[in-house]
Enzyme design. Structure first.
Site, short mmCIF file in Angstrom:
data_model
loop_
_atom_site.label_atom_id
_atom_site.label_comp_id
_atom_site.label_asym_id
_atom_site.label_seq_id
_atom_site.Cartn_x
_atom_site.Cartn_y
_atom_site.Cartn_z
N HIS A 13 -3.13 -7.49 -2.39
CA HIS A 13 -1.80 -6.99 -2.03
C HIS A 13 -0.94 -6.84 -3.28
O HIS A 13 -1.21 -7.43 -4.33
CB HIS A 13 -1.10 -7.93 -1.05
N CYS A 14 0.09 -6.00 -3.16
CA CYS A 14 1.09 -5.88 -4.23
C CYS A 14 2.41 -6.41 -3.69
O CYS A 14 2.42 -7.28 -2.81
CB CYS A 14 1.21 -4.42 -4.69
N ILE A 15 3.53 -5.91 -4.16
CA ILE A 15 4.81 -6.47 -3.78
C ILE A 15 5.16 -6.20 -2.32
O ILE A 15 5.77 -7.02 -1.65
CB ILE A 15 5.92 -5.91 -4.70
N ARG B 116 2.73 -4.07 -0.14
CA ARG B 116 1.64 -3.46 0.61
C ARG B 116 0.38 -4.33 0.63
O ARG B 116 0.03 -4.96 -0.37
CB ARG B 116 1.25 -2.11 0.00
N THR C 218 -2.78 -5.02 -9.88
CA THR C 218 -1.91 -5.53 -8.83
C THR C 218 -1.99 -7.05 -8.68
O THR C 218 -0.95 -7.72 -8.59
CB THR C 218 -2.25 -4.85 -7.49
#
Length: 628
Positions: free
Chosen positions: A25-27, A29, A110
């Protein structure tokens, strides 16, 4: 639903945990690689409570969650733990080479952004404290803080190595060892001294002495090579000896090749990437800045910004600053915040106002996905306003060559990383940010657009006089929904012919039922041999086309059945045709059903009565209001 329920629903609609080959995951998503993209029910995922959007992008399946993404990811990771396998047969073959490249880069960077952005922000805070004479740059306190903030960047190859090992599905400890070889003190000492340019290995292999601190491409390429060496080593070494000889062979083969060829090639590529972008901004700074600043929202949405990461780190490592990705992302993000604030001020729709408020604050701090997907892109014209603001801020940054001296999330908290003693760099950084913000805000306030309150828009369309001398009366014709399902804006139709309005204005419905009913009193004017579409004209003269699904003509009538023929007089609610949704889905055709007023030019306007995502029941609610 709570995070566990949401995670379970997402995994289930993705075809189960067996269909997931990688997740991170990123910030904002959740990001997935999947074995078979056809198993994913993307529309069902979009409708889940807690999901802001879902899409395939850059070879990944992405689910936009927002601020709860880390908590939802933890639940997803627990569900998928132990089910993700290394077998190459599970890897998706979809996507072109460019998509796969973006997927690799984003999959590597990421997971380590937290360390990078945290260290970058600390460097910015230190710059403020020194500038305000609250911290002595010669003190021992500064020395410790400098070590904390610089360690991530100096030893970046180690972070990248572990992340790349997960992406390339190879041994993380061997990847970390490879990073240690690249940064071995004696090699770095010879490189820094400059007295020895290269050494010879085994009498014939020339190994350049380079300093690979803060580099990313050498270790990425090295771990990629190592993944293949390890895989083939496992094939030739007996299983009983794997634990001993596979690591030995992997390091002995990979390390010399990386030191001699791969790492120098990575340095070469990174150097020339940095030189290219520096030259570009030196020759056409304002133009390049305006172009990149304006297009940055599209670049971020498509995931292409990850392609700039190697050049950014190369520039930070060699020059100590970045003039492209981070600065232009900053002005684009603040323009997005300005446009979102414009929607917040302008809209009277309570739901949109709440969404805009909740998206505005994160956008100020560089997290723009809620603003993009929930507000500006949904309303379209505010998105264009944000692009205009980014272009203005980007032109200013390009003209004055605004630099950032550390990696941080491109939001207000990143401004301290633009402080440079003895220059106006910070001043122009602030000017660019304010310009992009207010341009996005003002353009959004000035340009008319659908504010998200369909009922208000409809009322205005029916009551506001239209300044056309040929109009002698103001009359509306209502079109009931011919299907039960979910309402879609016509512009979102995957078929450009319908989405562009060439056929006429209208609306779309993704059906949840299997019948089409007459939406008004009128006459059947058109049927087709494939039975997938029907044309009607109302007693008021509204000509309507109902096209069940897209490309369904290819089914040649399979699953479709008419209950009327051309020339039949119908009353609203009469059954017109039936269709089998399973047949359409199994053939992998879209269920998106355009409902088009084909004689649109004969009327003042065609106004959707419902908004994107609303549910509708056949014969119960209006979907279109035709103004004459």
């Amino acid at each position: 639903m709570d995070n566990r329920q949401l995670a379970e629903s997402i995994v289930r609609e993705m075809g189960g945990k067996e269909n997931i080959t990688q997740n991170w995951h990123c910030i904002t998503r959740l990001r997935f690689n999947v074995a078979d993209s056809k198993k994913i029910n993307i529309e069902a995922i979009k409708q889940l409570d807690g999901v802001m959007g879902a899409q395939f992008q850059s070879g990944q399946f992405q689910v936009i969650i927002g601020s709860e993404v880390a908590n939802v990811f933890n639940e997803v990771d627990q569900i998928t733990h132990g089910s993700i396998v290394d077998d190459d047969s599970t890897k998706s073959s979809s996507g072109n080479i460019l998509d796969k490249l973006f997927d690799v880069i984003s999959g590597i960077f990421t997971p380590i952004l937290a360390a990078i952005t945290g260290s970058g922000l600390l460097k910015g805070i230190m710059a403020i404290l020194v500038w305000a004479n609250m911290l002595n740059a010669e003190s021992q306190t500064y020395m410790i803080l400098d070590a904390i903030s610089n360690a991530t960047f100096h030893f970046l190859p180690f972070l990248v190595a572990f992340s790349a090992a997960n992406k390339f599905k190879t041994n993380p400890s061997l990847a970390g060892a490879l990073a240690g070889i690249l940064m071995y003190p004696q090699i770095m000492a010879l490189a820094d001294a400059g007295e020895v340019s290269s050494v010879t290995f085994l009498g014939f292999l020339n190994i350049p002495m380079n300093n690979y601190a803060s580099s990313v491409l050498p270790i990425i390429l090295g771990v990629w090579l190592m993944s293949y060496v390890e895989k083939y080593s496992k094939k030739i070494v007996p299983k009983s000896l794997t634990i001993i000889f596979v690591p030995l062979l992997t390091l002995l083969i990979t390390a010399p090749l990386v030191l001699a060829f791969i790492a120098p090639l990575g340095t070469f590529i990174g150097t020339y990437l940095e030189m290219f972008f520096t030259k570009l901004f030196g020759v056409a700074g304002p133009v390049a800045g305006a172009l990149m600043g304006g297009l940055m929202p599209l670049i971020v949405v498509t995931g292409m910004h990850y392609a700039f990461f190697p050049g950014t780190f190369a520039s930070l490592g060699k020059l100590g600053y970045d003039i492209m990705l981070l600065p232009l992302n900053l002005v684009a993000n603040l323009a997005q915040a300005g446009a979102t604030l414009g929607v917040l001020i302008k809209t009277k729709d309570k739901k949109m106002k709440q969404i805009a408020f909740s998206a505005f604050i994160p956008a100020l701090f560089g997290i723009t996905e809620p603003a993009i997907y929930g507000v500006t892109m949904k309303l379209k014209k505010p998105f264009y306003a944000s692009m205009a603001g980014g272009a203005v801020g980007g032109a200013i940054y390009g003209l004055f060559v605004v630099k950032t001296f550390s990696f941080a999330v491109p939001g207000l908290l990143a401004l301290p990383t633009y402080i440079e003693n003895g220059t106006n760099n910070f001043l122009w950084a602030v000017v660019g940010v304010l310009s992009s913000f207010f341009v996005g805000l003002i353009v959004t306030m000035l340009v008319p657009f659908d504010l998200g309150d369909k009922k208000d828009v409809t009322a205005d369309a029916l009551t506001t006089p239209v300044a056309q001398p040929t109009v002698t009366k103001d009359k509306s014709h209502k079109v009931l929904s011919p299907l039960t399902g979910e309402v879609k804006e016509l512009t979102t139709c995957p078929d450009d012919t319908f989405a562009s309005g060439v056929v006429g204005k209208g609306i779309g419905v993704t059906p949840s039922g299997d019948f089409v009913y007459a939406p008004f009193d009128g006459t059947v004017t058109m049927t087709t041999p494939s039975k997938h579409a029907i044309g009607l004209v109302s007693n008021d003269g509204v000509e309507l086309l109902i096209h069940v699904g897209l490309d369904t003509v290819e089914l040649e009538g399979k699953g479709f059945e008419y209950f009327v023929k051309e020339g039949d007089v119908v009353t609203h609610g009469d059954k017109l045709l039936s269709f089998d949704r399973r047949v359409i889905e199994e053939a992998e055709y879209s269920l998106f059903t355009p409902i088009i007023v084909t004689n649109t030019p004969n009327f003042l306007d065609i106004v959707p009565a419902l908004g994107e995502g609303d549910t509708v029941t056949a014969g119960q609610e209006d979907v279109l209001i035709v103004v004459s």
